[in-house]
Design a protein around this motif. Structure first.
Motif, PDB file in Angstrom:
ATOM      1  N   ASN A 128      -3.059  -7.438 -19.950  1.00 44.18           N
ATOM      2  CA  ASN A 128      -4.439  -7.518 -19.437  1.00 44.18           C
ATOM      3  C   ASN A 128      -4.629  -6.556 -18.263  1.00 44.18           C
ATOM      4  OD1 ASN A 128      -7.093  -8.342 -19.329  1.00 44.18           O
ATOM      5  ND2 ASN A 128      -6.673 -10.128 -18.078  1.00 44.18           N
ATOM      6  N   ASN A 129      -3.994  -5.430 -18.364  1.00 40.78           N
ATOM      7  CA  ASN A 129      -3.989  -4.424 -17.310  1.00 40.78           C
ATOM      8  C   ASN A 129      -5.393  -3.920 -16.994  1.00 40.78           C
ATOM      9  OD1 ASN A 129      -2.454  -3.028 -15.491  1.00 40.78           O
ATOM     10  ND2 ASN A 129      -1.979  -1.365 -16.877  1.00 40.78           N
ATOM     11  N   LEU A 130      -6.154  -3.563 -18.017  1.00 43.88           N
ATOM     12  CA  LEU A 130      -7.499  -3.025 -17.790  1.00 43.88           C
ATOM     13  C   LEU A 130      -8.479  -4.098 -17.357  1.00 43.88           C
ATOM     14  CD1 LEU A 130      -7.779  -0.526 -20.772  1.00 43.88           C
ATOM     15  CD2 LEU A 130      -7.258  -0.031 -18.383  1.00 43.88           C
ATOM     16  N   GLY A 131      -8.263  -5.338 -17.808  1.00 42.99           N
ATOM     17  CA  GLY A 131      -9.194  -6.408 -17.508  1.00 42.99           C
ATOM     18  C   GLY A 131      -8.980  -7.077 -16.159  1.00 42.99           C
ATOM     19  N   PHE A 132      -7.773  -6.944 -15.581  1.00 38.85           N
ATOM     20  CA  PHE A 132      -7.521  -7.626 -14.311  1.00 38.85           C
ATOM     21  C   PHE A 132      -6.646  -6.828 -13.354  1.00 38.85           C
ATOM     22  CE2 PHE A 132      -5.142 -10.536 -11.563  1.00 38.85           C
ATOM     23  CZ  PHE A 132      -6.194 -11.133 -10.897  1.00 38.85           C
ATOM     24  N   ASP A 133      -5.379  -6.601 -13.724  1.00 33.86           N
ATOM     25  CA  ASP A 133      -4.407  -6.054 -12.779  1.00 33.86           C
ATOM     26  C   ASP A 133      -4.821  -4.689 -12.196  1.00 33.86           C
ATOM     27  OD1 ASP A 133      -1.943  -7.951 -12.893  1.00 33.86           O
ATOM     28  OD2 ASP A 133      -2.557  -7.693 -14.962  1.00 33.86           O
ATOM     29  N   TYR A 134      -5.196  -3.745 -13.053  1.00 32.47           N
ATOM     30  CA  TYR A 134      -5.538  -2.427 -12.530  1.00 32.47           C
ATOM     31  C   TYR A 134      -6.764  -2.466 -11.614  1.00 32.47           C
ATOM     32  CZ  TYR A 134      -6.881   2.368 -11.986  1.00 32.47           C
ATOM     33  OH  TYR A 134      -7.245   3.567 -11.437  1.00 32.47           O
ATOM     34  N   PRO A 135      -7.857  -3.161 -11.979  1.00 32.39           N
ATOM     35  CA  PRO A 135      -8.991  -3.231 -11.039  1.00 32.39           C
ATOM     36  C   PRO A 135      -8.608  -3.830  -9.684  1.00 32.39           C
ATOM     37  CG  PRO A 135      -9.728  -3.893 -13.209  1.00 32.39           C
ATOM     38  CD  PRO A 135      -8.221  -3.756 -13.272  1.00 32.39           C
ATOM     39  N   VAL A 136      -7.721  -4.824  -9.679  1.00 33.19           N
ATOM     40  CA  VAL A 136      -7.291  -5.427  -8.410  1.00 33.19           C
ATOM     41  C   VAL A 136      -6.516  -4.411  -7.592  1.00 33.19           C
ATOM     42  CG1 VAL A 136      -5.843  -7.209  -7.365  1.00 33.19           C
ATOM     43  CG2 VAL A 136      -7.332  -7.788  -9.277  1.00 33.19           C
ATOM     44  N   VAL A 137      -5.584  -3.684  -8.228  1.00 35.35           N
ATOM     45  CA  VAL A 137      -4.804  -2.682  -7.509  1.00 35.35           C
ATOM     46  C   VAL A 137      -5.710  -1.568  -7.001  1.00 35.35           C
ATOM     47  CG1 VAL A 137      -3.074  -0.853  -7.814  1.00 35.35           C
ATOM     48  CG2 VAL A 137      -2.627  -3.142  -8.671  1.00 35.35           C
ATOM     49  N   HIS A 138      -6.635  -1.160  -7.824  1.00 30.57           N
ATOM     50  CA  HIS A 138      -7.509  -0.050  -7.461  1.00 30.57           C
ATOM     51  C   HIS A 138      -8.405  -0.430  -6.292  1.00 30.57           C
ATOM     52  CE1 HIS A 138      -9.274   3.826  -8.219  1.00 30.57           C
ATOM     53  NE2 HIS A 138     -10.463   3.305  -8.188  1.00 30.57           N
ATOM     54  N   VAL A 177       0.837  -1.204   0.000  1.00 31.07           N
ATOM     55  CA  VAL A 177       0.000   0.000   0.000  1.00 31.07           C
ATOM     56  C   VAL A 177       0.871   1.253   0.000  1.00 31.07           C
ATOM     57  CG1 VAL A 177      -1.682   1.337   1.342  1.00 31.07           C
ATOM     58  CG2 VAL A 177      -1.995  -1.131   1.021  1.00 31.07           C
ATOM     59  N   LYS A 178       1.905   1.271   0.814  1.00 30.76           N
ATOM     60  CA  LYS A 178       2.817   2.417   0.849  1.00 30.76           C
ATOM     61  C   LYS A 178       3.501   2.612  -0.509  1.00 30.76           C
ATOM     62  CE  LYS A 178       6.647   4.320   3.522  1.00 30.76           C
ATOM     63  NZ  LYS A 178       7.534   4.151   4.663  1.00 30.76           N
ATOM     64  N   PHE A 179       3.934   1.524  -1.123  1.00 31.23           N
ATOM     65  CA  PHE A 179       4.569   1.585  -2.433  1.00 31.23           C
ATOM     66  C   PHE A 179       3.597   2.128  -3.481  1.00 31.23           C
ATOM     67  CE2 PHE A 179       5.605  -0.458  -6.511  1.00 31.23           C
ATOM     68  CZ  PHE A 179       6.896   0.011  -6.692  1.00 31.23           C
ATOM     69  N   LEU A 180       2.353   1.632  -3.484  1.00 35.25           N
ATOM     70  CA  LEU A 180       1.366   2.089  -4.466  1.00 35.25           C
ATOM     71  C   LEU A 180       1.055   3.572  -4.304  1.00 35.25           C
ATOM     72  CD1 LEU A 180      -1.033  -0.991  -4.469  1.00 35.25           C
ATOM     73  CD2 LEU A 180       0.520  -0.271  -6.307  1.00 35.25           C
ATOM     74  N   TYR A 181       0.927   4.044  -3.071  1.00 34.72           N
ATOM     75  CA  TYR A 181       0.704   5.474  -2.858  1.00 34.72           C
ATOM     76  C   TYR A 181       1.927   6.282  -3.301  1.00 34.72           C
ATOM     77  CZ  TYR A 181      -3.849   5.329  -0.624  1.00 34.72           C
ATOM     78  OH  TYR A 181      -5.181   5.179  -0.384  1.00 34.72           O
ATOM     79  N   GLY A 182       3.116   5.733  -3.129  1.00 32.21           N
ATOM     80  CA  GLY A 182       4.324   6.397  -3.612  1.00 32.21           C
ATOM     81  C   GLY A 182       4.323   6.521  -5.130  1.00 32.21           C
ATOM     82  N   LEU A 183       3.885   5.458  -5.806  1.00 30.95           N
ATOM     83  CA  LEU A 183       3.773   5.530  -7.261  1.00 30.95           C
ATOM     84  C   LEU A 183       2.780   6.609  -7.672  1.00 30.95           C
ATOM     85  CD1 LEU A 183       3.716   1.751  -8.338  1.00 30.95           C
ATOM     86  CD2 LEU A 183       5.636   3.349  -8.430  1.00 30.95           C
ATOM     87  N   LYS A 184       1.651   6.637  -7.001  1.00 32.60           N
ATOM     88  CA  LYS A 184       0.621   7.643  -7.304  1.00 32.60           C
ATOM     89  C   LYS A 184       1.158   9.048  -7.094  1.00 32.60           C
ATOM     90  CE  LYS A 184      -3.780   9.325  -5.514  1.00 32.60           C
ATOM     91  NZ  LYS A 184      -3.327  10.494  -4.789  1.00 32.60           N
ATOM     92  N   ASP A 185       1.835   9.262  -5.984  1.00 39.37           N
ATOM     93  CA  ASP A 185       2.338  10.596  -5.645  1.00 39.37           C
ATOM     94  C   ASP A 185       3.406  11.094  -6.616  1.00 39.37           C
ATOM     95  OD1 ASP A 185       0.593  10.598  -3.511  1.00 39.37           O
ATOM     96  OD2 ASP A 185       2.132  10.136  -2.010  1.00 39.37           O
TER      97      ASP A 185
END
Length: 106
Positions: free
Chosen positions: A96-106, A79-87
């Motif tokens: 298959n980013n839109l179909g699986f990976d991104y929804p899971v991360v989001h 979670v800290k890493f993902l917020y760092g990427l966002k920031d």
């Protein structure tokens, strides 16, 4: 090691492990492509007893892995890493980013 080459003939980029440009067929003098420092390739796997996430920084090749399972719990680090990427305005690139990976991360 670079992952993309730029064709000296048509100036398009292509995977560096190919022997010639797939766009024009040129095989002379490929140059390493300039990679955006914001880009991270990533893949997520979900199993009944484990969740894994692997991120690879396209520019440097740095690889970071996370696991959430009975054996290990990297949830807070992830979670800290993902917020760092966002920031930092990072961009995630995946299959298959839109179909699986991104929804899971989001």
């Amino acid at each position: 090691m670079h992952y993309l080459s730029t064709c000296s003939g048509c100036s398009k980029t292509y995977p560096a492990d190919l022997e010639s440009c797939p766009h024009c067929g040129n095989w002379l003098d490929p140059q390493p492509a300039v990679l955006d420092v914001r880009d991270w390739g990533y893949d997520i796997e979900c199993y009944p007893n484990a969740f894994t996430a692997t991120f690879i920084h396209a520019h440097t090749g740095t690889e970071i892995q996370f696991e959430i399972s009975d054996r290990r719990n990297d949830y807070e680090r992830l979670v800290k890493f993902l917020y760092g990427l966002k920031d930092t305005g990072a961009r995630g690139i995946g299959f298959n980013n839109l179909g699986f990976d991104y929804p899971v991360v989001h």
